[in-house]
Design a protein around this motif. Structure first.
Motif, PDB file in Angstrom:
ATOM      1  N   MET A 233       0.844  -1.197   0.000  1.00 21.23           N
ATOM      2  CA  MET A 233       0.000   0.000   0.000  1.00 21.23           C
ATOM      3  C   MET A 233       0.880   1.248   0.000  1.00 21.23           C
ATOM      4  N   SER A 234       0.669   2.122  -0.988  1.00 24.00           N
ATOM      5  CA  SER A 234       1.424   3.361  -1.078  1.00 24.00           C
ATOM      6  C   SER A 234       0.980   4.336   0.004  1.00 24.00           C
ATOM      7  N   THR A 235       1.933   5.103   0.540  1.00 22.75           N
ATOM      8  CA  THR A 235       1.580   6.113   1.540  1.00 22.75           C
ATOM      9  C   THR A 235       1.211   7.433   0.882  1.00 22.75           C
ATOM     10  N   ALA A 236       1.377   7.547  -0.436  1.00 18.18           N
ATOM     11  CA  ALA A 236       1.046   8.784  -1.136  1.00 18.18           C
ATOM     12  C   ALA A 236      -0.467   8.952  -1.245  1.00 18.18           C
ATOM     13  N   VAL A 237      -0.921  10.216  -1.196  1.00 18.90           N
ATOM     14  CA  VAL A 237      -2.331  10.504  -1.436  1.00 18.90           C
ATOM     15  C   VAL A 237      -2.586  10.365  -2.928  1.00 18.90           C
ATOM     16  N   LEU A 238      -3.579   9.578  -3.287  1.00 21.47           N
ATOM     17  CA  LEU A 238      -3.850   9.303  -4.695  1.00 21.47           C
ATOM     18  C   LEU A 238      -4.713  10.402  -5.300  1.00 21.47           C
ATOM     19  N   HIS A 239      -4.483  10.648  -6.569  1.00 20.14           N
ATOM     20  CA  HIS A 239      -5.282  11.619  -7.315  1.00 20.14           C
ATOM     21  C   HIS A 239      -6.166  10.855  -8.302  1.00 20.14           C
ATOM     22  N   TYR A 240      -7.404  11.302  -8.412  1.00 23.02           N
ATOM     23  CA  TYR A 240      -8.392  10.576  -9.205  1.00 23.02           C
ATOM     24  C   TYR A 240      -8.775  11.343 -10.461  1.00 23.02           C
ATOM     25  N   ALA A 241      -9.151  10.573 -11.476  1.00 18.99           N
ATOM     26  CA  ALA A 241      -9.763  11.115 -12.686  1.00 18.99           C
ATOM     27  C   ALA A 241     -11.023  10.301 -12.930  1.00 18.99           C
TER      28      ALA A 241
ATOM     29  N   ARG B 224      -6.346   8.104   1.997  1.00 21.03           N
ATOM     30  CA  ARG B 224      -5.897   6.747   1.681  1.00 21.03           C
ATOM     31  C   ARG B 224      -6.976   5.695   1.926  1.00 21.03           C
ATOM     32  N   ARG B 225      -8.223   6.123   1.955  1.00 16.88           N
ATOM     33  CA  ARG B 225      -9.323   5.191   2.152  1.00 16.88           C
ATOM     34  C   ARG B 225     -10.411   5.440   1.114  1.00 16.88           C
ATOM     35  N   VAL B 226     -11.121   4.375   0.803  1.00 21.38           N
ATOM     36  CA  VAL B 226     -12.278   4.464  -0.080  1.00 21.38           C
ATOM     37  C   VAL B 226     -13.425   3.725   0.592  1.00 21.38           C
ATOM     38  N   TRP B 227     -14.592   4.331   0.570  1.00 22.25           N
ATOM     39  CA  TRP B 227     -15.789   3.666   1.074  1.00 22.25           C
ATOM     40  C   TRP B 227     -16.762   3.459  -0.075  1.00 22.25           C
ATOM     41  N   VAL B 228     -17.284   2.244  -0.167  1.00 23.58           N
ATOM     42  CA  VAL B 228     -18.288   1.894  -1.171  1.00 23.58           C
ATOM     43  C   VAL B 228     -19.590   1.616  -0.442  1.00 23.58           C
ATOM     44  N   MET B 229     -20.691   2.166  -0.951  1.00 21.44           N
ATOM     45  CA  MET B 229     -22.002   1.937  -0.325  1.00 21.44           C
ATOM     46  C   MET B 229     -22.990   1.514  -1.400  1.00 21.44           C
TER      47      MET B 229
END
Length: 249
Positions: free
Chosen positions: A1-9, A113-118
């Motif tokens: 797991m990368s510690t970098a904050v991910l950027h989204y497109a 660094r987290r994603v929540w799916v609902m």
């Protein structure tokens, strides 16, 4: 797991398909706020469109106004879904023409660094990681629950006349219980949110093949919808693709 904050497109496409006269799906997203939503409305006439639009608008408003240091995300997501459910249910009670309307919901919320799916209903979230497609959500449908209980095979479920019956939807009852999943995203992850107009026409293998193409996510999103239309297009079709960092796929 990368510690970098991910950027989204992200990219999104919605189409009424080849058989329906209107589009009762609704979607909304904000890359800046890390919110992605797909809803599939039901209820006849224009009621489905009303329900799905209310759900998207309420969720964007409530999740978009979240404050760091406030409620933990699972609790905030559950409260937002409860509020959206109440708004749809209340509207249907006030207007007899909208009686019985409801909508599915699948959502993705990104926080560092987290994603929540609902999800509620049978709209789905998939994740593509290391060239493999994985379904994150579980359908709240009669046949899928029978499959999970071992009372029906996958092939029987696909042929069942009850395959369109969902067991949970926003707005049809005064209370609703969503599923909420917490994930750790990695660079290269690609998330797909879609209504069942896609998954009833295309197998997971077909979806995976399209997502593996060396194309921008906008082109892959369009290909998903066009492929579902060519396969029959019996329902409205909506897809959102959200890629984390450099897709690399």
């Amino acid at each position: 797991m990368s510690t970098a904050v991910l950027h989204y497109a992200a990219a999104a496409v919605s189409d009424r398909g080849r058989k329906r006269t209107s589009n009762e799906d609704a979607f909304g997203y904000s890359v800046e706020q890390g919110i992605y939503l797909v809803c599939d409305g039901m209820g006849g006439a224009a009621a489905g469109e009303v329900a799905s639009s209310i759900a998207v608008d309420e969720m964007l408003r409530l999740l978009g106004g979240r404050e760091s240091g406030g409620l933990p995300m699972p609790r905030l997501a559950e409260e937002a879904i409860t509020t959206a459910n109440e708004a749809i249910f209340s509207r249907s009670q006030r207007n007899y023409r909208l009686s019985g309307m409801g909508t599915t919901l699948v959502g993705l919320v990104v926080e560092e660094r987290r994603v929540w799916v609902m999800n509620v209903g049978d709209s789905r979230c998939y994740r593509m990681r290391e060239r493999k497609l994985e379904q994150i959500t579980q359908d709240h449908s009669l046949v899928e629950e029978q499959v999970r209980l071992g009372r029906m095979t996958r092939s029987e479920a696909q042929r069942s006349p009850l395959k369109n019956v969902i067991t949970r939807a926003l707005g049809t009852q005064s209370r609703i219980t969503p599923d909420i999943f917490e994930l750790e995203p990695e660079p290269g992850d690609l998330f797909l949110l879609c209504s069942d107009g896609l998954t009833r026409e295309l197998t997971d293998a077909a979806i995976e093949s399209i997502l593996l193409a060396d194309q921008p996510i906008e082109a892959r999103c369009t290909r998903l919808v066009e492929s579902a239309k060519k396969a029959g297009g019996h329902d409205n079709i909506t897809c959102i693709l959200a890629s984390a960092g450099n897709s690399g796929i």
